[in-house]
Design a protein around this motif. Structure first.
Motif, PDB file in Angstrom:
ATOM      1  N   ARG A  33       0.753  -1.127  -0.109  1.00 17.84           N
ATOM      2  CA  ARG A  33       0.310   0.084   0.100  1.00 17.84           C
ATOM      3  C   ARG A  33       0.676   1.464  -0.069  1.00 17.84           C
ATOM      4  O   ARG A  33       0.856   2.068  -0.393  1.00 17.84           O
ATOM      5  N   ARG A  34       2.137   1.369   0.835  1.00 21.61           N
ATOM      6  CA  ARG A  34       3.308   2.299   0.812  1.00 21.61           C
ATOM      7  C   ARG A  34       3.138   3.335  -0.127  1.00 21.61           C
ATOM      8  O   ARG A  34       3.787   3.806  -0.479  1.00 21.61           O
ATOM      9  N   VAL A  35       4.154   1.397  -1.039  1.00 24.70           N
ATOM     10  CA  VAL A  35       4.530   1.803  -2.420  1.00 24.70           C
ATOM     11  C   VAL A  35       4.281   2.326  -3.091  1.00 24.70           C
ATOM     12  O   VAL A  35       4.277   3.013  -4.288  1.00 24.70           O
ATOM     13  N   ARG A  36       2.778   1.837  -3.380  1.00 25.23           N
ATOM     14  CA  ARG A  36       1.485   1.821  -3.902  1.00 25.23           C
ATOM     15  C   ARG A  36       1.554   3.142  -4.266  1.00 25.23           C
ATOM     16  O   ARG A  36       1.664   4.150  -5.296  1.00 25.23           O
ATOM     17  N   ASP A  37       1.539   3.899  -3.229  1.00 27.67           N
ATOM     18  CA  ASP A  37       1.099   5.060  -3.073  1.00 27.67           C
ATOM     19  C   ASP A  37       2.280   6.579  -3.128  1.00 27.67           C
ATOM     20  O   ASP A  37       2.111   7.804  -3.689  1.00 27.67           O
ATOM     21  N   ALA A  38       3.375   5.943  -3.428  1.00 32.39           N
ATOM     22  CA  ALA A  38       5.075   6.674  -4.073  1.00 32.39           C
ATOM     23  C   ALA A  38       5.051   6.787  -4.743  1.00 32.39           C
ATOM     24  O   ALA A  38       5.845   7.395  -5.682  1.00 32.39           O
ATOM     25  N   THR A  39       5.021   5.461  -5.487  1.00 35.62           N
ATOM     26  CA  THR A  39       5.018   5.404  -7.149  1.00 35.62           C
ATOM     27  C   THR A  39       4.043   4.791  -8.352  1.00 35.62           C
ATOM     28  O   THR A  39       2.880   4.619  -7.718  1.00 35.62           O
ATOM     29  N   SER A  40       3.751   5.464  -9.430  1.00 30.53           N
ATOM     30  CA  SER A  40       2.704   4.718 -10.140  1.00 30.53           C
ATOM     31  C   SER A  40       3.395   3.821 -11.171  1.00 30.53           C
ATOM     32  O   SER A  40       2.560   2.724 -11.630  1.00 30.53           O
ATOM     33  N   ARG A  41       4.511   2.520 -10.897  1.00 28.96           N
ATOM     34  CA  ARG A  41       5.270   2.141 -11.319  1.00 28.96           C
ATOM     35  C   ARG A  41       4.772   0.925 -11.582  1.00 28.96           C
ATOM     36  O   ARG A  41       4.741   0.205 -10.145  1.00 28.96           O
ATOM     37  N   PRO A  42       4.693  -0.426 -11.966  1.00 25.97           N
ATOM     38  CA  PRO A  42       3.976  -1.733 -12.098  1.00 25.97           C
ATOM     39  C   PRO A  42       4.379  -2.225 -10.750  1.00 25.97           C
ATOM     40  O   PRO A  42       6.409  -2.184 -10.535  1.00 25.97           O
ATOM     41  N   LEU A  43       3.717  -2.888  -9.947  1.00 27.44           N
ATOM     42  CA  LEU A  43       4.051  -3.707  -8.938  1.00 27.44           C
ATOM     43  C   LEU A  43       3.890  -5.474  -8.794  1.00 27.44           C
ATOM     44  O   LEU A  43       3.256  -4.882  -8.768  1.00 27.44           O
ATOM     45  N   ILE A  44       5.679  -5.909  -8.549  1.00 29.81           N
ATOM     46  CA  ILE A  44       5.253  -7.644  -8.593  1.00 29.81           C
ATOM     47  C   ILE A  44       5.452  -7.677  -6.724  1.00 29.81           C
ATOM     48  O   ILE A  44       6.270  -7.144  -6.228  1.00 29.81           O
ATOM     49  N   ALA A  45       4.236  -8.413  -6.677  1.00 29.55           N
ATOM     50  CA  ALA A  45       4.466  -8.088  -4.677  1.00 29.55           C
ATOM     51  C   ALA A  45       4.798  -9.717  -4.119  1.00 29.55           C
ATOM     52  O   ALA A  45       4.676 -10.538  -5.199  1.00 29.55           O
ATOM     53  N   THR A  46       5.503  -9.328  -3.526  1.00 33.90           N
ATOM     54  CA  THR A  46       6.381 -11.585  -2.821  1.00 33.90           C
ATOM     55  C   THR A  46       6.729 -11.127  -1.597  1.00 33.90           C
ATOM     56  O   THR A  46       6.351  -9.877  -0.706  1.00 33.90           O
ATOM     57  N   GLY A  47       6.190 -12.491  -1.331  1.00 33.40           N
ATOM     58  CA  GLY A  47       5.903 -12.290   0.536  1.00 33.40           C
ATOM     59  C   GLY A  47       5.125 -13.284   0.644  1.00 33.40           C
ATOM     60  O   GLY A  47       4.234 -12.436   1.678  1.00 33.40           O
ATOM     61  N   GLY A  48       5.557 -14.631   1.113  1.00 34.72           N
ATOM     62  CA  GLY A  48       4.062 -15.536   1.831  1.00 34.72           C
ATOM     63  C   GLY A  48       3.215 -15.259   1.131  1.00 34.72           C
ATOM     64  O   GLY A  48       2.160 -16.105   1.993  1.00 34.72           O
TER      65      GLY A  48
END
Length: 320
Positions: A178-193
């Motif tokens: 959520r915090r990174v989404r608010d800080a950038t418009s670049r595509p995000l790949i989520a990982t961790g558990g």
């Protein structure tokens, strides 16, 4: 999944199943990395990626590393080996970049930092998508011109992909995403558990364009993980995970075993120096089926991992 779990068969199987398989260049020479790329291309015509470790920038306390090596001498003697000695710290980075730029796969990702801007531009000029792993909002903001970011939450198995050798700012994936989404418009790949279709659907709803899984594939027949590692993920004796520098000198999440408990507090923040010191011990422990002296990298959702074929695991994660 560097160090054994990553194989051409695994990456190809995931890509063939509709996912995006990745190879790991970590701990390999540039020549061995190229062999994996060639082997994967023989197995699939679909896109796949290669993950590269950035060279270590740690300022190493050599006496502390030597003291840790001495501490492990009884462990080594019991296993019939000698502790390793610190070696090259750049993981053959320059040679790997040169080789990849000569004939790149569709995707290249970087862990433990961001590549120089000219390296990013060179890959982009070849049509390769560049991904940088980030573990904090500050890292996301300083990730240069990468095409996408891999946002790694604290639940992730194996090494924390942070720019520095630290646990500072570690956050659970959903919060970090959520915090990174608010800080950038670049595509995000989520990982961790992430280990179920429900997990994948949740991170996609939070703004990720894709979900990345590692531990979910470790027990697959295509995985190159050791037999002792695969068995430990299903062994009821192992009930939890923890972060440790005991095996490599960098924070990494694994199953809590005897070695982790006894040595974590004494391991210096020295990567890959500690990795080289413990390498002979880990190899001997795996060969001797000793789960208490080997690194058993695992994310917090390790109990969801099965020994199903990789294509079946990929389909299950996609909700198919």
């Amino acid at each position: 999944m560097a160090g054994g779990a990553s194989t051409p068969a695994l990456a190809a199987a995931v890509s063939e199943a509709g996912g995006l398989g990745f190879l790991a260049a970590g701990y390999k020479t540039a020549a061995a990395m190229r062999e994996d790329i060639d082997a994967t291309r023989r197995l699939t015509s679909r896109p796949f990626g290669m993950n590269v470790f950035m060279p270590s920038l740690d300022e190493v306390d050599a006496p502390a590393v030597a003291a840790y090596r001495d501490r492990l001498a009884p462990e080594a003697e019991r296993l019939g080996v000698a502790p390793g000695t610190p070696a090259a710290r750049d993981d053959d980075y320059d040679a790997k970049i040169a080789d990849l730029l000569d004939d790149p796969p569709a995707f290249v990702s970087f862990t433990f930092g961001r590549p120089a801007p000219e390296v990013v531009r060179a890959f982009q000029g070849r049509g390769t998508v560049v991904i940088v792993t980030v573990t904090t909002v500050d890292e996301a903001r300083s990730s240069g011109d990468a095409d996408a970011l891999c946002v790694q939450g604290s639940e992730a198995g194996a090494h924390r992909g942070s720019f520095t050798n630290t646990l500072d700012g570690a956050l659970p994936l959903r919060t970090l995403l959520r915090r990174v989404r608010d800080a950038t418009s670049r595509p995000l790949i989520a990982t961790g558990g992430l280990a179920t279709a429900r997990d994948v659907a949740e991170v996609l709803s939070l703004g990720a364009v894709a979900a990345q899984a590692g531990t979910a594939f470790v027990r697959c027949p295509e995985s190159g993980a050791s037999a002792v590692h695969k068995a430990a993920l299903a062994d009821p004796r192992f009930t939890s995970t923890a972060m440790t520098r005991a095996f490599s000198g960098r924070p990494a999440r694994g199953l809590v075993n005897r070695f982790l408990i006894e040595h974590s507090a004494h391991a210096p923040a020295a990567y890959p120096d500690v990795h080289h010191v413990t390498s002979p011990l880990r190899k001997a422990a795996a060969a001797q089926d000793d789960p208490d002296t080997v690194n058993l990298w695992a994310g917090e959702s390790f109990r969801e991992a099965t020994d199903a074929p990789a294509a079946q695991v990929a389909a299950a994660l996609a909700g198919r």
